[in-house]
Design a protein around this motif. Structure first.
Motif, mmCIF file in Angstrom:
data_model
loop_
_atom_site.group_PDB
_atom_site.id
_atom_site.type_symbol
_atom_site.label_atom_id
_atom_site.label_comp_id
_atom_site.label_asym_id
_atom_site.label_seq_id
_atom_site.Cartn_x
_atom_site.Cartn_y
_atom_site.Cartn_z
ATOM 1 N N ASP A 113 58.506 50.242 59.824
ATOM 2 C CA ASP A 113 58.774 48.926 59.241
ATOM 3 C C ASP A 113 57.613 48.352 58.429
ATOM 4 O O ASP A 113 57.753 47.279 57.845
ATOM 5 N N ILE A 114 56.477 49.024 58.392
ATOM 6 C CA ILE A 114 55.269 48.448 57.795
ATOM 7 C C ILE A 114 54.952 49.059 56.435
ATOM 8 O O ILE A 114 55.047 50.264 56.248
ATOM 9 N N ASP A 115 54.540 48.185 55.498
ATOM 10 C CA ASP A 115 54.067 48.621 54.182
ATOM 11 C C ASP A 115 52.550 48.486 54.069
ATOM 12 O O ASP A 115 51.892 49.284 53.413
ATOM 13 N N VAL A 116 52.007 47.435 54.705
ATOM 14 C CA VAL A 116 50.596 47.083 54.555
ATOM 15 C C VAL A 116 50.000 46.723 55.913
ATOM 16 O O VAL A 116 50.630 46.037 56.719
ATOM 17 N N TYR A 117 48.770 47.197 56.161
ATOM 18 C CA TYR A 117 48.009 46.841 57.359
ATOM 19 C C TYR A 117 46.857 45.937 56.935
ATOM 20 O O TYR A 117 46.187 46.196 55.935
ATOM 21 N N ILE A 118 46.635 44.888 57.720
ATOM 22 C CA ILE A 118 45.618 43.884 57.400
ATOM 23 C C ILE A 118 44.640 43.790 58.570
ATOM 24 O O ILE A 118 45.053 43.723 59.725
ATOM 25 N N LEU A 119 43.341 43.765 58.252
ATOM 26 C CA LEU A 119 42.313 43.622 59.286
ATOM 27 C C LEU A 119 41.829 42.182 59.343
ATOM 28 O O LEU A 119 41.434 41.601 58.317
ATOM 29 N N ALA A 120 41.863 41.610 60.548
ATOM 30 C CA ALA A 120 41.384 40.246 60.775
ATOM 31 C C ALA A 120 40.337 40.255 61.886
ATOM 32 O O ALA A 120 40.525 40.875 62.925
ATOM 33 N N TYR A 121 39.235 39.571 61.650
ATOM 34 C CA TYR A 121 38.218 39.332 62.673
ATOM 35 C C TYR A 121 38.446 37.911 63.180
ATOM 36 O O TYR A 121 38.455 36.959 62.392
ATOM 37 N N VAL A 122 38.657 37.776 64.497
ATOM 38 C CA VAL A 122 38.957 36.477 65.097
ATOM 39 C C VAL A 122 37.771 36.044 65.950
ATOM 40 O O VAL A 122 37.330 36.769 66.846
ATOM 41 N N ASN A 123 37.266 34.845 65.658
ATOM 42 C CA ASN A 123 36.158 34.272 66.419
ATOM 43 C C ASN A 123 36.508 32.830 66.758
ATOM 44 O O ASN A 123 36.416 31.938 65.910
ATOM 45 N N LYS A 124 36.985 32.635 67.981
ATOM 46 C CA LYS A 124 37.407 31.326 68.490
ATOM 47 C C LYS A 124 38.500 30.737 67.612
ATOM 48 O O LYS A 124 39.612 31.219 67.616
ATOM 49 N N ASN A 125 38.185 29.699 66.826
ATOM 50 C CA ASN A 125 39.216 29.061 66.005
ATOM 51 C C ASN A 125 39.153 29.497 64.539
ATOM 52 O O ASN A 125 39.854 28.948 63.702
ATOM 53 N N LYS A 126 38.341 30.481 64.225
ATOM 54 C CA LYS A 126 38.233 30.978 62.848
ATOM 55 C C LYS A 126 38.767 32.399 62.766
ATOM 56 O O LYS A 126 38.490 33.232 63.627
ATOM 57 N N VAL A 127 39.521 32.645 61.689
ATOM 58 C CA VAL A 127 40.061 33.980 61.442
ATOM 59 C C VAL A 127 39.606 34.402 60.056
ATOM 60 O O VAL A 127 39.804 33.670 59.073
ATOM 61 N N PHE A 128 38.966 35.563 60.004
ATOM 62 C CA PHE A 128 38.450 36.106 58.752
ATOM 63 C C PHE A 128 39.300 37.322 58.380
ATOM 64 O O PHE A 128 39.369 38.286 59.147
ATOM 65 N N PHE A 129 39.932 37.285 57.218
ATOM 66 C CA PHE A 129 40.723 38.421 56.763
ATOM 67 C C PHE A 129 39.819 39.301 55.915
ATOM 68 O O PHE A 129 39.427 38.948 54.807
ATOM 69 N N ILE A 130 39.477 40.450 56.491
ATOM 70 C CA ILE A 130 38.468 41.346 55.934
ATOM 71 C C ILE A 130 39.008 42.148 54.761
ATOM 72 O O ILE A 130 38.334 42.341 53.757
ATOM 73 N N GLY A 131 40.208 42.672 54.903
ATOM 74 C CA GLY A 131 40.781 43.500 53.848
ATOM 75 C C GLY A 131 42.104 44.086 54.306
ATOM 76 O O GLY A 131 42.601 43.776 55.380
ATOM 77 N N TRP A 132 42.648 44.978 53.469
ATOM 78 C CA TRP A 132 43.957 45.554 53.764
ATOM 79 C C TRP A 132 44.034 46.978 53.236
ATOM 80 O O TRP A 132 43.228 47.394 52.395
ATOM 81 N N ALA A 133 45.011 47.714 53.755
ATOM 82 C CA ALA A 133 45.277 49.086 53.314
ATOM 83 C C ALA A 133 46.780 49.313 53.349
ATOM 84 O O ALA A 133 47.486 48.726 54.176
ATOM 85 N N THR A 134 47.257 50.147 52.453
ATOM 86 C CA THR A 134 48.668 50.500 52.491
ATOM 87 C C THR A 134 48.901 51.422 53.680
ATOM 88 O O THR A 134 47.961 52.006 54.232
ATOM 89 N N LYS A 135 50.139 51.561 54.044
ATOM 90 C CA LYS A 135 50.498 52.449 55.145
ATOM 91 C C LYS A 135 50.002 53.867 54.879
ATOM 92 O O LYS A 135 49.425 54.516 55.758
ATOM 93 N N ASP A 136 50.199 54.358 53.652
ATOM 94 C CA ASP A 136 49.779 55.724 53.313
ATOM 95 C C ASP A 136 48.268 55.898 53.356
ATOM 96 O O ASP A 136 47.777 56.985 53.649
ATOM 97 N N GLU A 137 47.514 54.838 53.077
ATOM 98 C CA GLU A 137 46.056 54.921 53.126
ATOM 99 C C GLU A 137 45.543 55.013 54.563
ATOM 100 O O GLU A 137 44.564 55.701 54.832
ATOM 101 N N LEU A 138 46.202 54.312 55.482
ATOM 102 C CA LEU A 138 45.773 54.341 56.886
ATOM 103 C C LEU A 138 46.388 55.508 57.648
ATOM 104 O O LEU A 138 45.675 56.241 58.335
ATOM 105 N N ILE A 139 47.695 55.671 57.528
ATOM 106 C CA ILE A 139 48.405 56.680 58.316
ATOM 107 C C ILE A 139 48.289 58.029 57.613
ATOM 108 O O ILE A 139 49.151 58.451 56.851
#
Length: 163
Positions: A113-139
């Motif tokens: 069901d997934i097209d894109v994977y997104i990396l998030a760093y979570v620190n308490k009440n802040k969320v940092f979206f670091i970057g993303w990769a397509t399914k083919d790039e990760l899998i």
């Protein structure tokens, strides 16, 4: 890496106190419902599953908030599926970490069901979206690694597309 350096290279979303409480509530409920219905806990690592579910929902909520999308508040037991759909109709899965230098990780179970994977760093009440990769790039077989908790897909944060 300092929080300031992370913030300069990412999208940062700050959750207010009520949003944090909402995310904690939904995350805990999702964890409880999943375990009661024998849904496999697919987290990578030995950290607490409930904390991982709360952290994950904070990331999902923050991404939806930033992109003016409606977050998935669903509480039914599930395995797989997408965390949401972008305006360009890409189905995404957000992978969250509590490590400043965390990388994009996924289990070996392929989520059709997934097209894109997104990396998030979570620190308490802040969320940092670091970057993303397509399914083919990760899998990809070349990305399979064992970080001490079993094999999974691994993509260095430095190889991710920036937002």
């Amino acid at each position: 890496m300092t929080e300031q350096q992370i913030q300069e290279k990412s999208i940062t979303v700050e959750l207010d106190a009520q949003e944090v409480k909402l995310c904690e509530y939904i995350g805990k409920l999702r964890s409880e419902i999943a375990r009661k219905n024998n849904v496999f806990d697919a987290k990578i690592g030995d950290h607490d599953g409930t904390k991982a579910d709360v952290q994950g929902f904070k990331a999902e909520y923050a991404f939806a908030k930033h992109n003016n999308l409606f977050p998935d508040f669903g509480l039914s037991p599930r395995s797989g599926s997408a965390d949401g759909v972008t305006r360009s109709n890409s189905k995404y899965d957000i992978k969250s970490t509590s490590y400043k230098t965390g990388n994009l990780l996924s289990t070996l179970k392929i989520n059709k069901d997934i097209d894109v994977y997104i990396l998030a760093y979570v620190n308490k009440n802040k969320v940092f979206f670091i970057g993303w990769a397509t399914k083919d790039e990760l899998i990809d077989k070349k990305n399979i690694k064992d970080l001490g908790h079993g094999s999974g897909y691994f993509l260095s944060r430095h190889k991710l597309h920036q937002f």
